[in-house]
Structure formats: structure tokens, C-alpha cells
Design a protein around this motif. Structure first.
Motif, PDB file in Angstrom:
ATOM      1  N   GLY A   1       0.769  -1.227  -0.149  1.00 59.65           N
ATOM      2  CA  GLY A   1       0.015  -0.055  -0.264  1.00 59.65           C
ATOM      3  C   GLY A   1       0.627   1.062  -0.102  1.00 59.65           C
ATOM      4  N   GLN A   2       2.046   1.580   0.526  1.00 62.92           N
ATOM      5  CA  GLN A   2       3.203   2.329   0.376  1.00 62.92           C
ATOM      6  C   GLN A   2       4.259   2.140  -1.464  1.00 62.92           C
ATOM      7  N   THR A   3       4.959   3.024  -1.241  1.00 67.58           N
ATOM      8  CA  THR A   3       5.863   2.950  -2.024  1.00 67.58           C
ATOM      9  C   THR A   3       7.018   3.895  -1.385  1.00 67.58           C
ATOM     10  N   ALA A   4       8.247   3.513  -1.917  1.00 70.09           N
ATOM     11  CA  ALA A   4       9.501   4.310  -1.472  1.00 70.09           C
ATOM     12  C   ALA A   4       9.994   5.585  -2.546  1.00 70.09           C
ATOM     13  N   GLU A   5      10.610   6.220  -2.110  1.00 66.70           N
ATOM     14  CA  GLU A   5      11.180   7.312  -2.752  1.00 66.70           C
ATOM     15  C   GLU A   5      12.106   8.030  -2.550  1.00 66.70           C
ATOM     16  N   MET A   6      13.274   8.403  -3.568  1.00 66.64           N
ATOM     17  CA  MET A   6      14.552   8.872  -2.881  1.00 66.64           C
ATOM     18  C   MET A   6      14.260   9.847  -3.067  1.00 66.64           C
ATOM     19  N   ALA A   7      14.660  10.840  -2.137  1.00 72.57           N
ATOM     20  CA  ALA A   7      14.553  12.674  -2.077  1.00 72.57           C
ATOM     21  C   ALA A   7      15.602  13.213  -1.709  1.00 72.57           C
ATOM     22  N   ALA A   8      16.300  12.791  -1.861  1.00 69.96           N
ATOM     23  CA  ALA A   8      17.808  13.561  -0.976  1.00 69.96           C
ATOM     24  C   ALA A   8      18.636  12.301  -0.646  1.00 69.96           C
ATOM     25  N   ALA A   9      20.039  12.466  -1.644  1.00 67.97           N
ATOM     26  CA  ALA A   9      21.650  11.928  -0.631  1.00 67.97           C
ATOM     27  C   ALA A   9      22.666  12.801  -0.836  1.00 67.97           C
ATOM     28  N   THR A  10      22.876  12.768   0.443  1.00 70.68           N
ATOM     29  CA  THR A  10      24.307  13.352   0.923  1.00 70.68           C
ATOM     30  C   THR A  10      25.483  12.628   0.815  1.00 70.68           C
ATOM     31  N   VAL A  11      26.422  13.507   0.510  1.00 65.42           N
ATOM     32  CA  VAL A  11      27.823  11.849   0.648  1.00 65.42           C
ATOM     33  C   VAL A  11      28.815  12.986   0.811  1.00 65.42           C
ATOM     34  N   LEU A  12      29.541  12.365   1.977  1.00 66.93           N
ATOM     35  CA  LEU A  12      30.957  12.811   2.317  1.00 66.93           C
ATOM     36  C   LEU A  12      32.226  12.154   2.492  1.00 66.93           C
ATOM     37  N   VAL A  13      32.990  12.719   1.175  1.00 61.93           N
ATOM     38  CA  VAL A  13      34.047  12.349   1.067  1.00 61.93           C
ATOM     39  C   VAL A  13      35.353  12.218   1.333  1.00 61.93           C
ATOM     40  N   ASP A  14      36.031  11.743   2.088  1.00 63.21           N
ATOM     41  CA  ASP A  14      37.993  11.851   2.712  1.00 63.21           C
ATOM     42  C   ASP A  14      38.540  12.373   1.463  1.00 63.21           C
ATOM     43  N   THR A  15      38.389  13.397   1.635  1.00 59.33           N
ATOM     44  CA  THR A  15      39.914  13.540   0.300  1.00 59.33           C
ATOM     45  C   THR A  15      40.899  12.586   0.782  1.00 59.33           C
ATOM     46  N   GLY A  16      41.464  12.558   2.224  1.00 60.84           N
ATOM     47  CA  GLY A  16      42.866  11.967   2.129  1.00 60.84           C
ATOM     48  C   GLY A  16      42.668  10.373   1.286  1.00 60.84           C
ATOM     49  N   ALA A  17      41.917   9.894   1.447  1.00 58.22           N
ATOM     50  CA  ALA A  17      40.914   8.521   0.985  1.00 58.22           C
ATOM     51  C   ALA A  17      41.417   8.295  -0.696  1.00 58.22           C
ATOM     52  N   VAL A  18      41.262   9.413  -1.143  1.00 60.33           N
ATOM     53  CA  VAL A  18      40.677   9.104  -2.420  1.00 60.33           C
ATOM     54  C   VAL A  18      42.019   9.899  -2.921  1.00 60.33           C
ATOM     55  N   THR A  19      42.609  10.034  -2.765  1.00 57.46           N
ATOM     56  CA  THR A  19      44.156  11.405  -2.522  1.00 57.46           C
ATOM     57  C   THR A  19      44.905  10.287  -3.972  1.00 57.46           C
TER      58      THR A  19
END
Length: 280
Positions: free
Chosen positions: A182-200
Motif C-alpha cells: 500500500g506504500q512506495t518508497a522514493e529517494m528525496a535526497a542523498a548526502t555523501v561525505l568523501v574524505d579527501t585523504g582517502a581518495v588522493t
């Protein structure tokens, strides 16, 4: 001799159309088992709707903070391209109103605390303060839509909000049955934090593909290696090198495509449909 060769050539049977394809039932079952494991370990279900997985219904508009304009554009463009490939809606306006925020920060916990203070609904953490546990971590704000089309914020029932009595349960209009929620789910917002040291040292393509998986679906995050080739293993240590890909694998594309292929109806069989579509 020439005449004999000509006669033999004419006697050869002609193959018309495509050759028949032989399917192995054993391989079909292996693919089904792998698909089921991927869905169960890489997708997080709705907070409060049994058997439902949130996805984007409004067009996505990613925005990257903390990188140079050119680098940010490359990452945003990569997420848009992946979204279009798997069937997710994309906002083509420039500029557009962001609903996916990706923050590159040398101090991700400080950034998270700032976001939680200004926009707490973006980083739902219940009664406890949200914490950064992984080099790249996502928080999702989702809606649930009842049978009357009314949308409310999808949060776990055990979370007590100021407007909710602790002894009451959420009231929604639903057409419940053994097969329908009887209900459906929907994405409203996504927030992602990226550690710059980890992706260097990583390429923008690698980071963009990884973020596409994190933002186009409500990803399950628990720091465990997946026993298959997927970019979800990119930031984890100790994974089998054969299972760590530098771009989207066939597993990642199949999962996202299956998520956006299933019918948008409030049924309890959504998981089974995603698994079946991924196997195919």
C-alpha cells in the motif's frame, strides 16, 4: 572434379536465421543466487516499508563541493551518464536544484556535524549524533507515498520525533494485502561525505563511478568486502584483488538497471522482481 565439387556444395544444408541458444539450468541457478546475494548485501531497504527499495523518481541533480570546478563537473557528469544508462531520471537543466550533495572534505566529521545542525533531515541518525565511519559515506532522505498519493518522510518507527507521541504509530492510507504494502518508497535526497585523504591518487573516473553506485540507490554500508567484482570494494581494505574494480562492473550495472526496471507499484514482491531482472 569441378562438377563433383559443385554437386557437393549444393547438397550442403543451409542455415537460416539465428542459431539456437542453449541455456544451462545450473548456470541460471548460479546467476540467481549471485543476484539475490548482491541485492541483499548492496541495497538497503526502506526504513519503514517492508520489502520496498527506494529509488529516484524525480530527476537527479548532483552537485559536488570541495573540488575545482573542472573536477566537480567531471564527477557530476559521470553520475548523470551512469543514471541515464541504467534508466534513472536525470535533470538536464543547467543550473538545476541539487538533490544529491557530494562534499569532499579533509575533516568529514566536522562537515557532518555542520550539516546535521543546519539540515538534520539530510543525515537522519535517530537519537544519536551521526558519525563518519567510512572514507566515503552516504546518508539518505526518503519519502513514502501512501495509496492516496500523500508523501511523508520515511523514518524508522522507533525514532521519536517532536510531533509524534511515543505511544502512537504512524497513520497512513494504505491498501494492504498479502501481496501489496500500500506504500512506495522514493529517494528525496542523498548526502555523501568523501574524505579527501582517502581518495588522493585516484582518478576522477574511479571516484565518479563509486559515487554513482552510492547515490543512485540506497546503498547498504557496513564495511564488508563483496565476494564478487564490484566497485563497491574500491574503498575497502583486505578485499580479493580480483573483486576490486576501477570502474563499474557488470554486477554494478545489472543491479542499478534492475532497480530501475521493476514496476513502480506498492508490492511485497519488489525484491524478487529486482533479483530476477538482475539475473536476466
Amino acid at each position: 572434379l569441378l562438377g563433383t565439387g559443385s554437386a557437393l556444395a549444393q547438397a550442403q544444408p543451409q542455415v537460416l536465421g539465428e542459431p539456437e541458444t542453449v541455456y544451462s539450468d545450473a548456470q541460471r541457478q548460479i546467476d540467481l543466487d549471485h543476484s539475490r546475494r548482491v541485492v541483499e548485501t548492496m541495497l538497503a531497504p526502506s526504513f519503514s516499508i517492508d520489502g520496498q527499495y527506494a529509488r529516484w523518481k524525480q530527476p537527479i541533480c548532483p552537485h559536488v563541493y570541495g573540488l575545482t570546478p573542472v573536477a566537480a563537473y567531471i564527477v557530476e557528469r559521470r553520475i548523470r551518464d551512469v543514471a541515464a544508462r541504467v534508466g534513472a531520471p536525470v535533470d538536464r537543466q543547467d543550473p538545476c536544484i541539487p538533490n544529491i550533495g557530494i562534499i569532499f572534505s579533509a575533516q568529514p566529521q566536522a562537515s557532518l556535524t555542520s550539516i546535521a545542525t543546519a539540515r538534520p533531515f539530510l543525515v537522519q541518525g535517530g537519537s544519536q549524533k551521526p558519525q563518519v565511519r567510512y572514507p566515503v559515506q552516504a546518508w539518505y532522505a526518503t519519502f513514502k507515498t501512501d495509496s492516496d498519493g500523500f508523501k511523508t518522510i520515511d523514518i524508522p518507527w522507533e525514532i521519536t520525533e517532536p510531533w509524534r507521541d511515543e505511544n502512537s504509530y504512524p497513520q497512513v492510507a494504505a491498501n494492504l494485502s498479502r501481496l501489496h504494502t500500500g506504500q512506495t518508497a522514493e529517494m528525496a535526497a542523498a548526502t555523501v561525505l568523501v574524505d579527501t585523504g582517502a581518495v588522493t591518487g585516484m582518478s576522477l573516473g574511479e571516484v565518479g563511478d563509486y559515487l554513482a553506485v552510492m547515490t543512485l540507490a540506497q546503498a547498504s554500508q557496513y564495511g564488508a568486502c563483496q565476494p564478487m567484482a564490484t566497485i563497491a570494494n574500491l574503498m575497502l581494505k583486505g578485499c580479493d584483488p580480483a573483486d576490486v574494480t576501477r570502474d563499474l562492473s557488470h554486477v554494478d550495472i545489472a543491479l542499478l538497471t534492475a532497480l530501475y526496471q521493476v514496476p513502480d507499484i506498492p508490492e511485497k514482491l519488489q525484491k524478487q522482481r529486482i533479483v530476477g531482472a538482475m539475473r536476466r
